[in-house]
Structure formats: C-alpha cells, structure tokens
Write a protein that holds these residues in place. Structure first.
Motif, short mmCIF file in Angstrom:
data_model
loop_
_atom_site.label_atom_id
_atom_site.label_comp_id
_atom_site.label_asym_id
_atom_site.label_seq_id
_atom_site.Cartn_x
_atom_site.Cartn_y
_atom_site.Cartn_z
N ARG A 210 0.99 -1.24 -0.09
CA ARG A 210 0.06 -0.05 -0.08
C ARG A 210 0.74 1.33 0.11
O ARG A 210 0.48 2.22 -0.94
CB ARG A 210 -0.82 -0.04 1.18
N ARG A 211 2.00 1.16 0.93
CA ARG A 211 2.93 2.32 0.80
C ARG A 211 3.70 2.62 -0.40
O ARG A 211 3.71 3.68 -0.99
CB ARG A 211 3.94 2.03 1.97
N ASP A 212 4.21 1.45 -1.10
CA ASP A 212 4.79 1.68 -2.49
C ASP A 212 3.77 2.15 -3.52
O ASP A 212 4.09 3.03 -4.29
CB ASP A 212 5.32 0.35 -2.86
N LYS A 213 2.69 1.59 -3.56
CA LYS A 213 1.55 2.16 -4.52
C LYS A 213 1.13 3.54 -4.15
O LYS A 213 1.21 4.23 -5.07
CB LYS A 213 0.61 1.39 -4.42
N ALA A 214 1.27 4.19 -3.09
CA ALA A 214 1.10 5.52 -2.60
C ALA A 214 2.23 6.36 -3.17
O ALA A 214 2.03 7.76 -3.55
CB ALA A 214 0.76 5.87 -1.27
N ILE A 215 3.35 6.01 -3.10
CA ILE A 215 4.47 6.60 -3.45
C ILE A 215 4.59 7.03 -5.12
O ILE A 215 4.58 7.88 -5.37
CB ILE A 215 5.81 5.94 -2.94
N MET A 216 4.35 5.90 -5.79
CA MET A 216 4.23 5.91 -7.24
C MET A 216 3.04 6.82 -7.60
O MET A 216 3.22 7.75 -8.48
CB MET A 216 4.00 4.31 -7.73
N GLY A 217 1.92 6.62 -6.95
CA GLY A 217 0.71 7.44 -7.22
C GLY A 217 0.89 8.97 -6.85
O GLY A 217 0.41 9.82 -7.61
N ALA A 218 1.66 9.24 -5.71
CA ALA A 218 2.01 10.70 -5.45
C ALA A 218 2.65 11.45 -6.51
O ALA A 218 2.40 12.52 -6.79
CB ALA A 218 2.53 10.81 -3.91
N GLY A 219 3.81 10.68 -7.23
CA GLY A 219 4.36 11.22 -8.12
C GLY A 219 3.56 11.50 -9.48
O GLY A 219 3.61 12.44 -10.11
N ARG A 220 2.70 10.21 -9.63
CA ARG A 220 2.15 10.34 -10.99
C ARG A 220 0.89 11.38 -10.99
O ARG A 220 0.55 12.26 -12.10
CB ARG A 220 1.54 9.19 -11.35
N ALA A 221 0.47 11.75 -9.70
CA ALA A 221 -0.58 12.70 -9.55
C ALA A 221 -0.16 14.12 -9.34
O ALA A 221 -0.55 15.10 -9.03
CB ALA A 221 -1.52 12.45 -8.10
N ARG A 222 1.27 14.21 -9.21
CA ARG A 222 1.94 15.65 -8.99
C ARG A 222 1.50 16.16 -7.65
O ARG A 222 1.27 17.17 -7.52
CB ARG A 222 1.53 16.54 -10.01
N LEU A 223 1.32 15.20 -6.57
CA LEU A 223 0.92 15.69 -5.22
C LEU A 223 1.84 16.42 -4.46
O LEU A 223 2.80 15.63 -4.00
CB LEU A 223 0.48 14.59 -4.64
N ARG A 224 2.15 17.74 -4.63
CA ARG A 224 3.01 18.44 -4.10
C ARG A 224 2.96 18.36 -2.52
O ARG A 224 3.97 18.53 -1.64
CB ARG A 224 3.12 19.99 -4.17
N ALA A 225 1.47 18.10 -2.02
CA ALA A 225 1.64 18.14 -0.42
C ALA A 225 2.36 16.75 0.14
O ALA A 225 2.63 16.51 1.26
CB ALA A 225 0.04 17.83 -0.21
#
Length: 251
Positions: A210-225
């Motif tokens: 779950r953590r690793d998926k969120a890491i990749m997702g945060a980058g792909r979503a350009r989630l600056r927060a």
C-alpha cells in the motif's frame, strides 16, 4: 531475413542495443510492406536515431495499420515525458497529425491521440477523455483507459470529477475493473480532498504494498503535499528508489 518474426526480433534487439550503425536499416524498415515489421521499426528507430525520430513518428501517425498508428502515438508520448519542451514547431505538427486520429476506427488509437494532443496543450482531445471517464468507450484496452483517467487529472478536467468519483468509490469497483486507482490519482491531481487525504495517509502505511503504491501514485498525481513524506521515505533503504523517482516528477 525472409521470416517476418525473425525480422521483428532483430529490430527489437537493435532498438535495445541503441547502436546508431543500424540507423539506415531501421529507416528502411519503417516503410516495410509488413505492418508488424513497421511496428517494431517505429520503436527501434526512436531509440537508435532520436534526433531524427520526430519526423518519422509523425509520418507513422498516417500508417494504414492501426497498431502502427497506436505505437507511434505512444512513443511520441514517451518522448514528451523525457523532454517536456518539444523542438520548435513540433507540438503544432504533432497535434495536426494526431488530431484526425481522435476519430480513428480503433478505440485505442482514439484514446491515445486524445492523451497526446491534450498533453501538448490542444483542447480537442478533451471530449474523448471525458467519454472514457464516463465509461462511454467500448473496446479500449485497460492500459489506455487508465492512462486517459490520469490524463483527466493532469489536464485539469474538473468536469470529469463526478465520473472519476464513481470509478474511484462506486460499488462497481468491487466487481469489475473501473480503474479505481487511476481515477483516485486523477482526483488527487484535481485537488479532491478525499483522494488526496487517502494517498497521504497511505504514504505512512505499515503495509509495504500500500505504501509503495501510494509513493508511485503521489508522483504520478503531481501531489506536492506529499513532498515532506516522500523526502523522509527517500532516506529509507526500502523506499529510497521509489521515493526519489516520485520526487523527480514533482520537481
């Protein structure tokens, strides 16, 4: 070689090697009579002759074979990722060559064209992306469907939010592939509070998947927060590579 499959594998290998001495053979293969050979040549030529690839890829957008048109769109999109600033005039040439493919007979070609022209700043692909978000496109591959969902977020299509919410949180996601994660990434890119909060929470999950998926997702979503959390994860052995890749997308 007389065997088409052998030629395809040779082209693929030359593309992996990246040796410029293969350039002329690859250039000839771009116009081979067999579409499967042209398909491999498009991929290999872009790798071996990157400085000459743009014009070859634009020509491939008019190929008679839908698979060749599709791979040309995908390679152009890949090049856009690697070099966000196209050469002078390329963006407009690609848009004009790709725009007719928004009405292509093959759904994957239509959707890939919409993603590409949208990322080049042309609004003509937006209606196609919204169709995908609403589930109105039949026969599109999972890969293109998910790419279109994420493009809705990247391109700021706020009108897609209701459809993205259904895909991310609707009951249908429990029984079929609705692209729930891609829809969540799009929502986060659009500033959606629930999607953003869930991604940020998952960055601190004790469950590695779950953590690793969120890491990749945060980058792909350009989630600056997510930057502070990602900076911390970039210092940990288990997450260093993923977190650094995500941070590179955000900077």
């Amino acid at each position: 070689d007389a065997d088409g499959y052998v030629r395809q594998m040779a082209l693929s290998a030359l593309g992996e090697l990246g040796d410029p001495r293969a350039g002329e053979k690859l250039r000839r293969a771009l116009t081979d009579a067999r579409p499967e050979v042209r398909y491999q040549a498009v991929i290999a030529f872009a790798r071996v002759c990157p400085d000459d690839a743009e014009e070859a890829l634009v020509r491939a957008l008019a190929d008679a074979d839908d698979a060749v048109r599709h791979i040309a769109l995908r390679v152009l999109e890949e090049r856009l990722d690697q070099a966000p600033s196209p050469s002078p005039g390329l963006g407009s040439r690609v848009c004009e060559a790709a725009a007719p493919l928004l009405d292509d007979a093959h759904p994957d070609v239509r959707v890939a064209a919409a993603i590409l022209v949208g990322r080049l700043g042309d609004p003509r692909g937006r209606p196609r992306l919204l169709e995908v978000a609403r589930g109105d496109v039949r026969g599109v591959s999972t890969e293109e469907e998910h790419g279109a969902l994420e493009a809705c977020g990247e391109l700021g299509l706020t009108e897609a939010i209701p459809a993205l919410e259904r895909r991310a949180y609707g009951l249908l996601r429990l029984v079929s592939d609705t692209g729930a994660f891609s829809a969540k990434l799009a929502l986060a890119a659009l500033g959606h509070a629930r999607a953003t909060g869930e991604l940020l929470d998952d960055l601190g999950s004790t469950k590695a998947s779950r953590r690793d998926k969120a890491i990749m997702g945060a980058g792909r979503a350009r989630l600056r927060a997510a930057i502070p959390a990602l900076e911390g994860l970039a210092e940990q052995d288990a997450t260093r590579a993923l977190a650094r890749e995500a941070l590179a997308r955000l900077r």
